[in-house]
Scaffold this motif. Structure first.
Motif, mmCIF file in Angstrom:
data_model
loop_
_atom_site.group_PDB
_atom_site.id
_atom_site.type_symbol
_atom_site.label_atom_id
_atom_site.label_comp_id
_atom_site.label_asym_id
_atom_site.label_seq_id
_atom_site.Cartn_x
_atom_site.Cartn_y
_atom_site.Cartn_z
ATOM 1 N N GLN A 102 0.838 -1.189 0.000
ATOM 2 C CA GLN A 102 0.000 0.000 0.000
ATOM 3 C C GLN A 102 0.879 1.246 0.000
ATOM 4 N N PHE B 40 0.488 5.544 -0.025
ATOM 5 C CA PHE B 40 -0.373 6.707 0.118
ATOM 6 C C PHE B 40 0.414 7.943 -0.301
ATOM 7 N N ARG C 116 -0.505 -1.398 -4.167
ATOM 8 C CA ARG C 116 -1.615 -0.560 -4.599
ATOM 9 C C ARG C 116 -1.272 0.888 -4.287
ATOM 10 N N ASN D 207 -2.636 4.571 -3.706
ATOM 11 C CA ASN D 207 -3.830 5.366 -3.397
ATOM 12 C C ASN D 207 -3.450 6.829 -3.225
ATOM 13 N N ASN E 58 -4.394 10.766 -1.952
ATOM 14 C CA ASN E 58 -5.071 11.330 -0.776
ATOM 15 C C ASN E 58 -5.385 12.802 -0.999
ATOM 16 N N CYS F 108 -7.836 0.237 4.808
ATOM 17 C CA CYS F 108 -6.961 -0.316 3.764
ATOM 18 C C CYS F 108 -6.208 -1.540 4.273
ATOM 19 N N ASP G 244 -11.385 10.970 0.995
ATOM 20 C CA ASP G 244 -10.604 9.780 0.654
ATOM 21 C C ASP G 244 -11.406 8.519 0.937
ATOM 22 N N TYR H 191 -12.368 5.781 -1.868
ATOM 23 C CA TYR H 191 -11.887 4.396 -1.808
ATOM 24 C C TYR H 191 -13.020 3.382 -1.712
#
Length: 596
Positions: free
Chosen positions: A25, A27, A50, A52, A54, A441, A466, A470
């Protein structure tokens, strides 16, 4: 135009090492300087990582922190200075509370750096101060590397990640944009930490023997389960120790139990039969708990913070094992890791079982009787948390913010191990809402339940956007009293007293204007950010909304919980009359001796 090859690059190397240590993950907020790394990850459809985005860097930092507390190393991506500067607060919190976060900061190219130095030109995102970003992060990371050369990059990457894995604290990478796509060697071997970090003779055995001797010299004992049990994955080892002690060394009906504190709440599920309660461990509470004939054994527990007052509780009746060493009374045993110490304690008590009969007895807390929340009780901190305690289940993870919410939440029963998250040492307000993003997450099958004051919510409310983006079902309860309650209490608790002291200076009788908050329509924020917004004014409405949320497993919620301006949690109410504010100058006991 330079032709991009498909050779193995620095970005490939970085990606390979991140995947190897379990990062899945990332961010952050996109910036051009880290694009090559992000594109390399996106180009591999089989990569477990992954990415992501923000709403802002602070939300990203707190989300990464919460994720890493529960799941393992997480990563942040930002751009030079303008992005990185916003993360100093979040990374400092991760450093203090021992959380493995990787901060990846994209930097200007080597060419731009040369022009800046030699021609005196200032590029965007630069201050003119050489290497300002890495200088800023060195004090709050266990390793910080500036990567400007593909030949050195593998060694710098490996070195910093080894520090991350060893210390369980943040690391910082600053990578020049023109280095990402440069050719690089492939990893030669796994990044393993199989050997001791140094040639050091451990004193864990001596510490364990001294602990057993102290416990045998006093009739009663209680353990303090600390945050390091979670950080180092030692919860089962701790329970094994208690099992050995209670099976062979305690008298009937006298099992030795354990307590936790705000920082370690739920490291063991609070439904465990040996859980005694969550306390702040102030000196007075330790004295009350231990008495004249007891011993407090802290395992992985930290003494920290002016708000808990436990930073100096060592005595002849305490054992404190944390930060790589053990205090047994006045004696300190160095180079004793928590893992080794617990194992040695198990061995000592196992051997002792064949030599003498059971003689130990557990201490017990005096637990206050809490009123069961009913619809006719006034809505305030205590009734809210009593209702929340009945509502939470094993599939929820509760995250609370600093201040009155953290204080009030200590009485909430957490049914699942690692079901509670709070930044209880660094205490940055605004942590909880983006932390809820990271928790979901980390554990998609759980539901993050956030409790935050309205002042802290103002700091990072963008994290709600966020959560909706998500597709999370996170719930944010905003306890809205219209003030910075904890700040007012620390400076002058008089408005929270019953009744307040009637000072000649009327300024001291009311909440200071700088602690008043602008009146937001908090429940309406979901109209912009997404999700469902609700506002509750009494306990009946709160219960109805909680029932609605429980039946709706898909949507994210923001619930504005209105409470009286000067309402406080029960523990604050108990001490408000005797407390002395840090600037309550009309109080005859000012300045407070415990602080000044």
């Amino acid at each position: 135009m330079t032709q991009i090859t498909h050779h193995f690059t620095v970005a490939d190397y970085f990606k390979a090492r991140l995947e190897e240590i379990g990062v899945d993950q990332m961010f952050g907020v996109a910036g051009n300087y880290t694009a090559a790394l992000l594109d390399t990850i996106l180009a591999d459809s089989h990569s477990p990582i992954r990415i992501n985005g923000n709403a802002n860097e602070i939300c990203a930092g707190f989300a990464a922190d919460a994720y890493a507390r529960l799941k393992g190393p997480s990563a942040l991506y930002v751009t030079y200075s303008v992005g990185a500067f916003s993360l100093l607060n979040t990374i400092a919190g991760s450093f203090v509370e021992q959380v493995p976060v990787i901060l990846i900061n994209g930097a200007p190219t080597n060419k731009e750096d040369q022009i800046s130095k030699n021609a005196g030109l200032l590029y965007s995102h630069t201050t003119g101060y050489e290497f300002v970003d890495i200088h800023m992060f060195r004090p709050v990371t266990v390793a910080a590397e500036r990567i400007t050369n593909a030949n050195q990059a593998p060694y710098q990457i490996d070195s910093a990640l080894a520090a991350l894995l060893s210390e369980r604290r943040p690391v910082y990478f600053e990578v020049s944009e023109d280095v990402w796509r440069a050719d690089c060697i492939k990893p030669g071997q796994p990044l393993a930490l199989n050997n001791p970090a140094s040639v050091t003779v451990s004193e864990a055995q001596q510490a364990a023997k001294a602990t057993v001797e102290l416990m045998l010299s006093q009739p009663k004992s209680i353990f303090w389960a600390g945050v390091e049990l979670q950080r180092f994955g030692l919860q089962n080892t701790f329970l094994e120790l208690l099992e050995v002690i209670n099976r062979s060394h305690t008298v009937p009906e006298g099992h030795i139990h354990f307590v936790t504190s705000a920082l370690s709440k739920s490291v063991i599920a609070e439904t465990h039969p040996w859980f005694e309660g969550c306390v702040t461990m102030s000196p007075s509470e330790v004295d009350s708990l231990v008495g004249d004939d007891g011993v407090l054994v802290g395992v992985g527990a930290w003494t920290t913070g002016k708000d808990t007052g436990n930073q100096d509780i060592r005595s002849s009746r305490t054992v404190l094992a944390a930060q790589g060493g053990v205090y047994v009374g006045a004696n300190y045993y160095a180079s004793a890791t928590l893992k080794d110490y617990l194992q040695c304690l198990i061995e000592e008590f196992t051997a002792l079982a064949t030599q003498q009969p059971a003689s130990l007895r557990g201490l017990r807390m005096q637990k206050p009787l809490l009123k069961r929340a009913t619809a006719d009780i006034q809505l305030g901190y205590d009734s809210f948390f009593a209702t929340l305690s009945q509502w939470l289940d094993e599939d929820d993870v509760l995250v609370v913010d600093a201040g009155f919410p953290l204080i009030g939440a200590q009485s909430v029963k957490i049914p699942a191990q690692d079901g509670f998250v709070a930044q209880a040492a660094w205490l940055s307000i605004g942590y909880s809402v983006p932390a809820g993003t990271g928790i979901k997450c980390a554990f998609p099958d759980k539901r993050a339940v956030v409790v935050v004051g309205d002042g802290a919510f103002h700091e990072t409310c963008q994290a709600v956007a966020d959560q909706h983006a998500y597709g999370q079902n996170t719930v944010v309860f905003v306890l809205a009293n219209g003030i910075y309650g904890i700040e007012q209490y620390l400076v002058n608790p008089n408005p929270f007293r019953t009744p307040p002291v009637d000072y000649q200076d009327k300024l001291l009788d009311t909440v200071y204007s700088y602690n008043d908050l602008p009146a937001w329509k908090i429940a309406n924020i979901t109209q912009a950010f997404g999700g469902e917004g609700r506002r509750v004014n009494n306990l009946s409405e709160l219960m109805a909304v909680m029932e609605e949320i429980r039946t709706d497993t898909h949507n994210n919620y923001v619930v504005e919980v209105t409470i009286p301006k000067t309402d406080t949690p029960h523990s604050i109410s108990l001490e408000a009359n005797s407390a002395v504010g840090e600037d309550e100058i009309a109080n005859s006991q000012w300045p407070p001796a415990s602080k000044f």
